[in-house]
Design a protein around this motif. Structure first.
Motif, PDB file in Angstrom:
ATOM      1  N   CYS A  64     -67.255  23.821  26.154  1.00 41.57           N
ATOM      2  CA  CYS A  64     -66.995  22.319  26.269  1.00 41.57           C
ATOM      3  C   CYS A  64     -65.432  22.016  26.011  1.00 41.57           C
ATOM      4  O   CYS A  64     -64.922  22.836  25.031  1.00 41.57           O
ATOM      5  CB  CYS A  64     -67.790  21.546  25.157  1.00 41.57           C
ATOM      6  SG  CYS A  64     -69.531  21.895  25.375  1.00 41.57           S
ATOM      7  N   MET A  84     -64.667  24.153  22.673  1.00 42.09           N
ATOM      8  CA  MET A  84     -65.708  24.598  21.580  1.00 42.09           C
ATOM      9  C   MET A  84     -66.638  25.384  22.621  1.00 42.09           C
ATOM     10  O   MET A  84     -66.924  25.024  23.760  1.00 42.09           O
ATOM     11  CB  MET A  84     -66.410  23.790  20.721  1.00 42.09           C
ATOM     12  CG  MET A  84     -66.902  22.754  21.628  1.00 42.09           C
ATOM     13  SD  MET A  84     -67.637  21.418  20.136  1.00 42.09           S
ATOM     14  CE  MET A  84     -68.044  20.001  21.435  1.00 42.09           C
ATOM     15  N   VAL A 139     -70.789  26.088  22.402  1.00 40.76           N
ATOM     16  CA  VAL A 139     -72.085  25.588  21.605  1.00 40.76           C
ATOM     17  C   VAL A 139     -73.183  26.354  22.058  1.00 40.76           C
ATOM     18  O   VAL A 139     -73.468  26.660  23.254  1.00 40.76           O
ATOM     19  CB  VAL A 139     -72.600  24.117  21.809  1.00 40.76           C
ATOM     20  CG1 VAL A 139     -73.396  23.488  21.208  1.00 40.76           C
ATOM     21  CG2 VAL A 139     -71.144  23.386  21.614  1.00 40.76           C
ATOM     22  N   SER A 140     -74.259  26.924  21.177  1.00 46.74           N
ATOM     23  CA  SER A 140     -75.505  27.634  21.574  1.00 46.74           C
ATOM     24  C   SER A 140     -76.460  26.522  21.127  1.00 46.74           C
ATOM     25  O   SER A 140     -76.563  26.044  20.009  1.00 46.74           O
ATOM     26  CB  SER A 140     -75.501  28.779  20.749  1.00 46.74           C
ATOM     27  OG  SER A 140     -75.720  28.706  19.380  1.00 46.74           O
ATOM     28  N   CYS A 148     -78.269  23.304  17.373  1.00 47.27           N
ATOM     29  CA  CYS A 148     -77.051  23.656  17.942  1.00 47.27           C
ATOM     30  C   CYS A 148     -76.243  24.511  16.744  1.00 47.27           C
ATOM     31  O   CYS A 148     -76.445  24.093  15.488  1.00 47.27           O
ATOM     32  CB  CYS A 148     -76.244  22.549  18.121  1.00 47.27           C
ATOM     33  SG  CYS A 148     -76.984  21.341  19.611  1.00 47.27           S
ATOM     34  N   ARG A 149     -75.468  25.245  17.361  1.00 48.08           N
ATOM     35  CA  ARG A 149     -74.359  25.753  16.635  1.00 48.08           C
ATOM     36  C   ARG A 149     -73.224  25.962  17.428  1.00 48.08           C
ATOM     37  O   ARG A 149     -73.193  26.172  18.699  1.00 48.08           O
ATOM     38  CB  ARG A 149     -74.749  27.491  16.172  1.00 48.08           C
ATOM     39  CG  ARG A 149     -76.055  27.583  15.346  1.00 48.08           C
ATOM     40  CD  ARG A 149     -76.173  29.183  14.898  1.00 48.08           C
ATOM     41  NE  ARG A 149     -76.924  29.330  13.742  1.00 48.08           N
ATOM     42  CZ  ARG A 149     -76.500  29.589  12.625  1.00 48.08           C
ATOM     43  NH1 ARG A 149     -75.157  29.064  12.250  1.00 48.08           N
ATOM     44  NH2 ARG A 149     -77.400  29.585  11.476  1.00 48.08           N
ATOM     45  N   TYR A 150     -71.902  25.773  16.694  1.00 51.73           N
ATOM     46  CA  TYR A 150     -70.818  25.643  17.745  1.00 51.73           C
ATOM     47  C   TYR A 150     -69.570  26.270  16.822  1.00 51.73           C
ATOM     48  O   TYR A 150     -69.460  26.488  15.808  1.00 51.73           O
ATOM     49  CB  TYR A 150     -70.489  24.252  17.661  1.00 51.73           C
ATOM     50  CG  TYR A 150     -70.108  23.371  16.352  1.00 51.73           C
ATOM     51  CD1 TYR A 150     -68.809  23.346  16.171  1.00 51.73           C
ATOM     52  CD2 TYR A 150     -70.950  22.867  15.566  1.00 51.73           C
ATOM     53  CE1 TYR A 150     -68.525  22.512  14.792  1.00 51.73           C
ATOM     54  CE2 TYR A 150     -70.790  22.125  14.617  1.00 51.73           C
ATOM     55  CZ  TYR A 150     -69.478  21.945  14.236  1.00 51.73           C
ATOM     56  OH  TYR A 150     -69.069  21.452  12.746  1.00 51.73           O
ATOM     57  N   THR A 192     -65.385  26.161  17.151  1.00 53.24           N
ATOM     58  CA  THR A 192     -64.278  25.217  17.815  1.00 53.24           C
ATOM     59  C   THR A 192     -63.273  26.382  18.127  1.00 53.24           C
ATOM     60  O   THR A 192     -63.246  27.512  17.666  1.00 53.24           O
ATOM     61  CB  THR A 192     -63.693  24.428  16.761  1.00 53.24           C
ATOM     62  OG1 THR A 192     -63.313  24.844  15.659  1.00 53.24           O
ATOM     63  CG2 THR A 192     -64.619  23.142  16.677  1.00 53.24           C
ATOM     64  N   ASP A 210     -73.956  34.057  17.401  1.00 56.17           N
ATOM     65  CA  ASP A 210     -73.615  32.868  16.965  1.00 56.17           C
ATOM     66  C   ASP A 210     -74.199  32.625  15.368  1.00 56.17           C
ATOM     67  O   ASP A 210     -74.008  31.670  14.946  1.00 56.17           O
ATOM     68  CB  ASP A 210     -74.341  31.630  17.746  1.00 56.17           C
ATOM     69  CG  ASP A 210     -75.784  31.659  17.502  1.00 56.17           C
ATOM     70  OD1 ASP A 210     -76.440  32.612  17.057  1.00 56.17           O
ATOM     71  OD2 ASP A 210     -76.510  30.684  18.090  1.00 56.17           O
ATOM     72  N   TRP A 224     -71.523  30.624  13.271  1.00 58.22           N
ATOM     73  CA  TRP A 224     -70.987  29.394  13.772  1.00 58.22           C
ATOM     74  C   TRP A 224     -71.524  28.376  12.828  1.00 58.22           C
ATOM     75  O   TRP A 224     -72.391  28.348  12.090  1.00 58.22           O
ATOM     76  CB  TRP A 224     -71.306  29.416  15.262  1.00 58.22           C
ATOM     77  CG  TRP A 224     -71.001  30.227  16.534  1.00 58.22           C
ATOM     78  CD1 TRP A 224     -70.215  31.452  15.813  1.00 58.22           C
ATOM     79  CD2 TRP A 224     -71.143  30.124  17.730  1.00 58.22           C
ATOM     80  NE1 TRP A 224     -69.951  32.120  17.170  1.00 58.22           N
ATOM     81  CE2 TRP A 224     -70.667  31.564  18.109  1.00 58.22           C
ATOM     82  CE3 TRP A 224     -71.791  29.338  18.510  1.00 58.22           C
ATOM     83  CZ2 TRP A 224     -70.376  31.828  19.363  1.00 58.22           C
ATOM     84  CZ3 TRP A 224     -71.647  29.689  19.916  1.00 58.22           C
ATOM     85  CH2 TRP A 224     -71.245  31.066  20.326  1.00 58.22           C
ATOM     86  N   TYR A 240     -77.264  18.065  18.265  1.00 53.01           N
ATOM     87  CA  TYR A 240     -77.154  18.009  19.886  1.00 53.01           C
ATOM     88  C   TYR A 240     -76.236  16.840  20.184  1.00 53.01           C
ATOM     89  O   TYR A 240     -75.366  16.918  21.164  1.00 53.01           O
ATOM     90  CB  TYR A 240     -78.532  18.230  20.702  1.00 53.01           C
ATOM     91  CG  TYR A 240     -78.282  18.302  21.972  1.00 53.01           C
ATOM     92  CD1 TYR A 240     -78.015  19.550  22.682  1.00 53.01           C
ATOM     93  CD2 TYR A 240     -78.458  17.258  22.856  1.00 53.01           C
ATOM     94  CE1 TYR A 240     -78.207  19.597  24.003  1.00 53.01           C
ATOM     95  CE2 TYR A 240     -78.121  17.517  24.253  1.00 53.01           C
ATOM     96  CZ  TYR A 240     -77.959  18.570  24.936  1.00 53.01           C
ATOM     97  OH  TYR A 240     -78.139  19.079  26.141  1.00 53.01           O
ATOM     98  N   ILE A 268     -72.705  16.563  19.070  1.00 51.08           N
ATOM     99  CA  ILE A 268     -71.874  17.522  19.940  1.00 51.08           C
ATOM    100  C   ILE A 268     -71.495  16.959  21.318  1.00 51.08           C
ATOM    101  O   ILE A 268     -70.527  17.042  21.486  1.00 51.08           O
ATOM    102  CB  ILE A 268     -72.520  19.005  20.045  1.00 51.08           C
ATOM    103  CG1 ILE A 268     -72.178  19.456  18.426  1.00 51.08           C
ATOM    104  CG2 ILE A 268     -71.808  19.679  20.943  1.00 51.08           C
ATOM    105  CD1 ILE A 268     -73.143  20.776  18.290  1.00 51.08           C
TER     106      ILE A 268
END
Length: 86
Positions: A8, A15, A17-18, A25-27, A29, A59, A62, A68, A71
């Motif tokens: 994204c 970033m 994102v999973s 979600c996990r992210y 940056t 992930d 993260w 969700y 994000i």
């Protein structure tokens, strides 16, 4: 577990994102490992983003403190999306 991975772009940073099957979600940056996409045209950005997503292996480290909807709010552009076992 199979997850969707998104690269994204926002006005301030990029970033990854999973998202699992339950929309958890996990992210991550932008770090020095991210591709430098400033100045690329749209297609080049998409190619670099997809290639970077393919390198993700885990992930678990993260961040996981956003939903969700938080994000993927207005102003977030998804450059690439893949499904991958993480």
């Amino acid at each position: 577990m199979i997850k969707k991975l998104y690269f994204c772009e926002t006005n301030g940073y990029n970033m990854v994102v999973s998202v699992d099957s339950e929309n958890n979600c996990r992210y991550l940056t932008e770090t020095n490992d991210f591709p430098y996409i400033a100045g690329m045209d749209t297609e080049q950005k998409k190619q670099a983003a997809r290639k970077f997503l393919e390198t993700a292996e885990d992930d678990s480290s993260w961040e996981d403190d956003c939903t969700y909807n938080q994000i993927f709010a207005d102003g977030v552009e998804v450059l690439a999306e893949i499904e991958k076992e993480l």
